[in-house]
Design a protein around this motif. Structure first.
Motif, PDB file in Angstrom:
ATOM      1  N   THR B  21     -90.996 -21.670  85.834  1.00  0.00           N
ATOM      2  CA  THR B  21     -92.437 -21.571  85.995  1.00  0.00           C
ATOM      3  C   THR B  21     -92.979 -20.373  85.236  1.00  0.00           C
ATOM      4  N   PHE B  22     -92.265 -19.244  85.325  1.00  0.00           N
ATOM      5  CA  PHE B  22     -92.724 -18.056  84.613  1.00  0.00           C
ATOM      6  C   PHE B  22     -92.687 -18.288  83.105  1.00  0.00           C
ATOM      7  N   VAL B  23     -91.636 -18.978  82.656  1.00  0.00           N
ATOM      8  CA  VAL B  23     -91.534 -19.268  81.226  1.00  0.00           C
ATOM      9  C   VAL B  23     -92.728 -20.108  80.780  1.00  0.00           C
ATOM     10  N   VAL B  24     -93.049 -21.133  81.576  1.00  0.00           N
ATOM     11  CA  VAL B  24     -94.188 -21.978  81.220  1.00  0.00           C
ATOM     12  C   VAL B  24     -95.468 -21.150  81.201  1.00  0.00           C
ATOM     13  N   PHE B  25     -95.589 -20.258  82.172  1.00  0.00           N
ATOM     14  CA  PHE B  25     -96.763 -19.381  82.207  1.00  0.00           C
ATOM     15  C   PHE B  25     -96.852 -18.578  80.917  1.00  0.00           C
ATOM     16  N   VAL B  26     -95.734 -17.975  80.541  1.00  0.00           N
ATOM     17  CA  VAL B  26     -95.721 -17.148  79.329  1.00  0.00           C
ATOM     18  C   VAL B  26     -96.051 -18.007  78.106  1.00  0.00           C
ATOM     19  N   ILE B  27     -95.478 -19.218  78.074  1.00  0.00           N
ATOM     20  CA  ILE B  27     -95.729 -20.079  76.907  1.00  0.00           C
ATOM     21  C   ILE B  27     -97.203 -20.477  76.826  1.00  0.00           C
ATOM     22  N   THR B  28     -97.747 -20.967  77.950  1.00  0.00           N
ATOM     23  CA  THR B  28     -99.168 -21.381  77.915  1.00  0.00           C
ATOM     24  C   THR B  28    -100.031 -20.191  77.518  1.00  0.00           C
ATOM     25  N   PHE B  29     -99.675 -19.041  78.087  1.00  0.00           N
ATOM     26  CA  PHE B  29    -100.467 -17.861  77.757  1.00  0.00           C
ATOM     27  C   PHE B  29    -100.299 -17.518  76.280  1.00  0.00           C
ATOM     28  N   GLY B  30     -99.061 -17.663  75.795  1.00  0.00           N
ATOM     29  CA  GLY B  30     -98.789 -17.386  74.384  1.00  0.00           C
ATOM     30  C   GLY B  30     -99.604 -18.299  73.480  1.00  0.00           C
ATOM     31  N   VAL B  31     -99.636 -19.576  73.841  1.00  0.00           N
ATOM     32  CA  VAL B  31    -100.423 -20.534  73.057  1.00  0.00           C
ATOM     33  C   VAL B  31    -101.869 -20.088  72.997  1.00  0.00           C
ATOM     34  N   GLY B  32    -102.371 -19.673  74.163  1.00  0.00           N
ATOM     35  CA  GLY B  32    -103.760 -19.209  74.229  1.00  0.00           C
ATOM     36  C   GLY B  32    -103.983 -18.015  73.321  1.00  0.00           C
ATOM     37  N   SER B  33    -103.078 -17.051  73.385  1.00  0.00           N
ATOM     38  CA  SER B  33    -103.272 -15.832  72.595  1.00  0.00           C
ATOM     39  C   SER B  33    -103.183 -16.147  71.098  1.00  0.00           C
ATOM     40  N   PHE B  34    -102.360 -17.127  70.791  1.00  0.00           N
ATOM     41  CA  PHE B  34    -102.174 -17.487  69.392  1.00  0.00           C
ATOM     42  C   PHE B  34    -103.434 -18.171  68.846  1.00  0.00           C
ATOM     43  N   ARG B  35    -104.026 -19.007  69.675  1.00  0.00           N
ATOM     44  CA  ARG B  35    -105.144 -19.818  69.203  1.00  0.00           C
ATOM     45  C   ARG B  35    -106.484 -19.097  69.263  1.00  0.00           C
ATOM     46  N   TYR B  36    -106.659 -18.280  70.295  1.00  0.00           N
ATOM     47  CA  TYR B  36    -107.995 -17.686  70.467  1.00  0.00           C
ATOM     48  C   TYR B  36    -107.923 -16.179  70.417  1.00  0.00           C
ATOM     49  N   GLU B  37    -108.857 -15.638  69.708  1.00  0.00           N
ATOM     50  CA  GLU B  37    -108.957 -14.186  69.698  1.00  0.00           C
ATOM     51  C   GLU B  37    -109.456 -13.726  71.058  1.00  0.00           C
ATOM     52  N   GLY B  38    -108.971 -12.626  71.506  1.00  0.00           N
ATOM     53  CA  GLY B  38    -109.466 -12.080  72.769  1.00  0.00           C
ATOM     54  C   GLY B  38    -108.827 -12.726  73.974  1.00  0.00           C
ATOM     55  N   PHE B  39    -107.938 -13.724  73.783  1.00  0.00           N
ATOM     56  CA  PHE B  39    -107.303 -14.359  74.934  1.00  0.00           C
ATOM     57  C   PHE B  39    -106.261 -13.427  75.537  1.00  0.00           C
ATOM     58  N   ALA B  40    -105.536 -12.769  74.655  1.00  0.00           N
ATOM     59  CA  ALA B  40    -104.436 -11.927  75.138  1.00  0.00           C
ATOM     60  C   ALA B  40    -104.920 -10.555  75.569  1.00  0.00           C
ATOM     61  N   SER B  41    -106.054 -10.519  76.256  1.00  0.00           N
ATOM     62  CA  SER B  41    -106.524  -9.208  76.701  1.00  0.00           C
ATOM     63  C   SER B  41    -106.154  -9.005  78.153  1.00  0.00           C
ATOM     64  N   GLY B  42    -106.087  -7.758  78.548  1.00  0.00           N
ATOM     65  CA  GLY B  42    -105.781  -7.438  79.939  1.00  0.00           C
ATOM     66  C   GLY B  42    -106.783  -8.071  80.875  1.00  0.00           C
TER      67      GLY B  42
END
Lengths: 501, 325, 335
Positions: B21-42
């Motif tokens: 589950t954590f891996v999936v969380f990291v992956i989905t989040f990674g996809v988001g950060s990759f695609r959208y600017e400002g997604f990977a913010s605190g």
């Protein structure tokens, strides 16, 4: 315990039974299935409340309404079916409900340490932190015993603890029991194996039909007398089951030939042929691959290698349905989980296999169904003799007879019986053995599996011996004897293959 | 007997579902950060907690119930009832503290009631909590058919108040409450006898009873815990929405169950972790955030994605269970 | 046993009818207008027709120890497909066939997850329950799609003396009852529900049977979905069939079929569905706000379930018995 009666709606399971258990003795509780042994134990351990009667513990009158109370009072119980939680670790199972605490929480390390100590005491070297489900049933049973030791019990109740243990493990258990007895623990021991009872018990109490028959010393009561006390009748039925194989004449043509059939982790490739009109016994200790072999023949598990030839047709077994179509029937050792359809009637249970073979669209005609059901209820003496009775209300022995009849109705060419007599009373046992002998005489091929060597030897024309998941011998003619089979078990290991879990 | 000695590699397998589950969380989040600017913010991470604090609390309660092999369909409705009681009580001029206590007492009481019926009358949890769901929803409308807004100043302060973390990230008090609940739940499940009994019941109820454990207390207790968590989750939801309404949180129970299952808890009971459920909620939250970042995708895609995720995790669980000896 | 289980739902239904007659004396009246039968009871039956239909499918699923949470979503999908197709200029007959074949596919999917992959039914069907409605929304692009097809309208709103919807549901109920009880299907379904492993070893084709009941449940849901959308000549992907799976499960349980599988009663299911529908109507006629119906529904469900519970019977029996055993048992006397 004095004058104990337990009633359930409509049934009086136990009536006015006295029972005493002294410190420092092993007391065997004997009786057929349905005699009230389990009910008496459950009254003692607080699972059922007696309707009447009193229980005294160390001179004080006690009333238990929940298992926890009995445990707190020093009565510890190991049940026949392993009653542990397989999802938890070994240590948790041993210590559950009495874990050492530290700083307001359970102390995991101390829990494991204490559990490890108890495991060492019964000579079991497994990791206390491992999950219970990762161990075989026999080990789980020993863990249950370790759990029973965790309380400084005054009374230890062992309800058929040996049914899933092999000879070596039973010895180990008896060693522990002797140690506890010397420490002054009162041990209540239930077993269907008369040998074990005579080996370990100091005294025995016999129950029959929910009533007390008597209390005896083993030295005063011969086996035959004990059996007749349990059965309440003369021993004619038992003597009937002499070896009958001399009278049989197996035909030359094999019904089934397995060549190189095997499954990784279950059983090494083996060759086997069974002819019409003979009973082939399958002997082996627990975990030797008895059940696995039977399941491969029936197709309940898939074989990895080899072929099976039935009626001249060769191939890999594909599944129960195709096996049944070829005339193979299989009675599983696990009656409750793999045999009985508890909520349905005896009638439905009887015709189930026949109906399944016909498919749902062609129901068994009512008249045919009535006729076969009545015929087999009578033939096997199924009680109650009521086709409408709900299966779950029958005793274990009668359920087993229904399951046997379920297959006989389909008139199979080969009948595989996996432990058909385990956990059932002596009377039903003798009856089933007799039926097997009759069937073979009528020309059916039977593969008979049992943990009891005497039974295998008595019933079979040939005995196939398994050890460590491999076929090691096939005994015929005069070689078929308990001693001989035992010597094969005990022979030095030719292969030092690892025992898979 | 030494031949019986086995030392299975237990740790990885036991925690595999949660780690997945954590891996999936990291992956989905990674996809988001990759695609959208400002997604990977605190702040986006912080908002995952802020927007889903109530779900976390509900998922904790549900985890208890599912661990015993039960299920609680009433959580969404009880949460809605909580928003309604809170709003109505405050509207009637009750002091906030009293309103909060009333809400928590109602939720716990409903849980107790359902637990008692389930245990003592042997009725399926599915049915009892379904009835509980109808009852709680109905009671909402008995109080008011309309939405009631919350104007109480202390509630509003609590709702709008933020805690600044280093890096310009802000959290709400709800997040703190939710995290406190998670910690408390971990303590109860792993370090108390009640918690161990919960796991034991999930493994085998009859065994647990024969072992002399307090099964009745635990079985009824989990529904009380779930009722309490639903009420608390409802309070957090009322802070989030600043209103009480009988149609709040419709279908929320399904999200909660999905989160718990995605978090690696077996519906059959006996296996799972609170941390997994939290991760499950975060995965759902991330999916929602992703879809809202996408902008062009309609909201019903969320449902489809949740369905697919559920499927993926069930398949994973099957693999894990199969591989066990 | 089954008969006594039907007692309490019957009592509940009778009580509801009596209450209705007391409030509206004309409640039981029927009249024929233009060859159509009208009346409150007919309305109850007509409004309850989709629930009855879905509950029949659900009964078989529950009997195999399963549950199907996706029926509401499937109903929504069926309505959406049919209406989108008709709105796009297709014929009503093709639309219906298309919708129902998709439902069969969805049923195959559920059945595959449960019987082949061995996933717990509640979770397996939760997948489609969640994703399915999303799919229906996708299909209708979130709009309510209205259609003008008199033929399509017949399914849900048409009359053949009685409303066609009632006739369809009853026909399916009777057909299923005959099919399962005249053949061995019913017994095999029950055997699979009670002990799947034993049934497999006895040669029962468990997988096929389980698979079939899920397909059948989805098909029932599809027809019900068509009824619902045809009745209003529109497809509302968001609300059509919302919570109908819960009503259907309640109907099954009130009807005395245990969620633990095994023995089932189709007559009970019909009775259960009627209790639920009559209750809803009753609350309307008494003039309670629609949403508050839920409270009454909860109370009736709990009451019927408690009365049916074997445990209740035991408790009552004990209560009746206790004075006698007290005098006999020294323990109790001493305590």
């Amino acid at each position: 315990m004095r004058g104990i009666s337990v009633e359930f709606p409509g049934v009086k399971a136990l009536s006015d039974v006295d029972f005493r258990l002294l410190p420092g003795e092993v007391h065997a509780l004997m009786g057929e299935n349905g005699a009230g042994k389990s009910t008496l134990i459950k009254a003692l351990t607080g699972v059922h409340s007696p309707t009447t009667g009193v229980i005294h513990l160390s001179g004080e009158r006690v009333t238990f309404t929940a298992p926890g109370q009995a445990q707190a009072a020093g009565i510890s119980t190991v049940y026949q079916e392993v009653n542990l939680c397989t999802n938890l670790s070994v240590a948790e199972n041993i210590m559950l409900g009495r874990e050492p605490r530290r700083l307001g929480g359970i102390d995991g390390r101390a829990t494991r340490a204490e559990a490890a100590g108890l495991l060492a005491r019964i000579g079991l070297t497994i990791d206390p932190a491992s999950i219970l489900a990762s161990h075989p049933i026999a080990v789980q049973q020993l863990v249950a015993i370790a759990r029973a030791l965790a309380v400084e019990a005054q009374v230890l109740v062992l309800d058929e603890p040996t049914s899933s243990l092999d000879a070596e493990e039973v010895e180990e258990l008896f060693r522990i029991m002797r140690v506890l007895r010397a420490e002054g623990v009162a041990i209540l021991f239930v077993s269907h194996f008369l040998d074990q009872v005579y080996e370990i018990a100091d005294r025995m109490t016999v129950l029959r039909n929910g009533a007390l028959i008597g209390e005896y010393l083993p030295a005063e009561l011969s086996r035959i007398e004990l059996v007749s006390a349990m059965l309440g009748r003369e021993l004619g039925t038992l003597h009937e089951v002499q070896r009958r194989s001399d009278a049989r004449h197996p035909r030359a043509e094999p019904v089934l030939v397995a060549s190189g059939l095997g499954r990784t982790g279950a059983i090494e490739p083996f060759d086997l042929d069974i002819r019409a009109g003979e009973v082939v016994g399958l002997a082996g200790l627990l975990g030797s691959g008895r059940t696995e072999l039977a399941r491969l023949l029936f197709g309940a598990d898939r074989a990895d290698t080899g072929t099976l030839t039935v009626n001249g047709q060769s191939g890999r077994p594909r599944g129960p349905r195709s096996a049944i179509a070829q005339g193979i029937a299989f009675c599983s050792e696990d009656r409750k989980a793999e045999g009985v359809v508890a909520d349905l009637t005896v009638r439905d249970n009887l015709v189930l296999a026949m109906q399944a073979a016909r498919g749902w669209a062609r129901p068994v005609p009512r008249r045919t169904a009535e006729a076969v059901v009545a015929e087999y209820i009578e033939k096997l003496d199924i009680r109650p003799a009521d086709p409408e009775a709900i299966m779950s209300t029958l005793s274990g022995g009668n359920q087993q007879k229904v399951l046997l009849a379920r297959w006989l109705i389909t008139r199979p060419r080969l009948l595989i019986l996996d432990e058909p007599t385990r956990g059932i009373d002596v009377g039903a046992k003798a009856q089933i053995q007799k039926v097997v002998a009759d069937l073979a005489a009528e020309g059916m091929a039977v593969l008979f599996i049992s943990a009891e060597l005497e039974e295998v030897v008595r019933v079979s024309d040939r005995v196939v011996v398994l050890r460590d998941r491999r076929k090691v011998a096939e005994l015929t003619g005069d070689d078929v004897s308990v001693d001989h089979v035992m010597s094969v078990f005990a022979a030095p290991h030719a292969h030092t293959g690892a025992v898979a879990s | 007997m030494s031949t019986l000695a086995l030392s299975p590699t237990r740790l990885p397998q036991r925690f595999l579902p949660v780690m997945a589950t954590f891996v999936v969380f990291v992956i989905t989040f990674g996809v988001g950060s990759f695609r959208y600017e400002g997604f990977a913010s605190g702040q986006v991470v912080a908002n995952l907690f802020v927007d889903n604090s109530f779900l976390i609390v509900l998922a904790v309660g549900m985890t208890f119930v599912i661990l015993t092999g039960g299920i609680d369909l009433s959580v969404g409705a009880v949460a809605a009832l909580s928003t309604m009681i809170a709003a109505a009580a405050l509207d009637a001029g009750w002091p906030p503290l009293l309103a909060v206590l009333a809400v928590l007492a109602t939720g716990t009481g409903l849980g107790l009631l359902m637990g008692l019926v389930i245990h003592h009358f042997d009725v399926q949890p599915f049915i009892v909590t379904l009835a509980g769901m109808f009852l709680a929803r109905g009671l909402c409308f008995l109080i008011s058919v309309e939405s009631v807004s919350i104007d109480d100043p202390s509630f509003r302060d609590l709702a709008t108040g933020t805690i600044a973390l280093p890096g310009g990230v802000t959290l709400t008090y709800s997040v703190l409450i939710a995290l406190a609940v998670v910690l408390a739940a971990v303590y109860v499940l792993h370090l108390t006898r009640f918690g161990r009994t919960v796991y034991a019941i999930g493994g085998s109820e009859s065994s647990a009873r024969l072992m002399g454990l307090a099964t009745t207390r635990a079985k009824v207790g989990v529904y009380m815990v779930s009722g309490f968590c639903s009420a608390l989750g409802g309070l957090l939801f009322s802070l989030y929405m600043l209103s009480g309404y009988g149609l709040h949180g419709v279908g929320m129970e399904l999200d909660v169950i999905a989160a718990v299952v995605i978090g690696g808890t077996l519906l059959a009971g006996g296996s799972g972790y609170v941390a997994g459920s939290v991760a499950g909620v975060l995965v759902l939250g991330t999916v929602q955030t992703l879809i809202s970042f996408e902008g062009t995708l309609s909201s019903w895609w969320t449902k489809i994605v949740i369905g697919v995720l559920l499927l993926a995790f069930i398949a994973l669980q099957r693999l894990v269970v199969r591989r066990r000896p | 046993m089954m008969r006594s289980r039907l007692l309490w739902p019957l009592v509940a239904l009778a009580a509801l009818l009596v209450l209705n007659v007391a409030v509206t004396p004309s409640f039981l009246e029927l009249r024929i207008q233009d060859g159509h039968l009208f009346g409150s009871t007919v309305d109850i039956l007509r409004n309850g027709a989709p629930t009855v239909l879905i509950a029949v499918g659900m009964t078989l699923v529950v009997a195999t120890r399963g549950i199907d949470l996706s029926v509401g979503a499937v109903a929504a999908i069926a309505g959406s497909i049919a209406c989108t197709y008709i709105a796009g200029g297709g014929s009503a007959v093709t639309a219906v066939l298309l919708a129902l074949s998709v439902c069969v596919l969805l049923g195959l999917w559920n059945g595959f997850l449960v019987s082949v992959l061995g996933i717990q039914p509640i979770i397996a069907t939760l997948v489609l329950m969640t994703a399915g409605r999303g799919g229906a929304m996708l299909l209708t692009e979130g709009q309510i799609i209205t259609v003008k097809s008199s033929l399509y309208r017949e399914i849900g709103a048409g009359f053949l003396i009685l409303p066609i919807a009632i006739l369809i549901s009853l026909a399916v109920l009777v057909a299923v009852a005959l099919l399962t009880r005249r053949t061995a299907l019913g017994m095999l379904i029950e055997a699979v529900g009670v002990n799947p492993m034993a049934s497999r070893l006895a040669g029962v084709h468990s997988r096929t049977i389980i698979w079939t009941v899920y397909v059948f449940a989805a098909l029932c849901a599809g027809v019900a979905g068509l009824m619902i959308s045809s009745n209003v000549s529109a497809a509302d992907a968001n609300n059509a069939g919302l919570w109908i799976e819960m009503d259907a499960i309640l109907a099954v349980v009130i009807g005395g079929t245990s969620l633990a599988g095994g023995r089932y009663s189709l007559a009970g299911t019909l009775l259960g569905a009627l209790v639920i529908q009559t209750l809803t109507t009753t609350v309307y006629t008494i003039g309670v706000p629609a949403n508050v119906t839920l409270v009454f529904k909860a109370l009736v469900v709990i009451a019927v379930c408690l009365l049916q519970s074997p445990r209740t019977a035991q408790l009552l029996q004990k209560r009746r018995k206790s004075p006698r055993s007290t005098s006999r048992s020294p323990e109790v006397a001493a305590g």
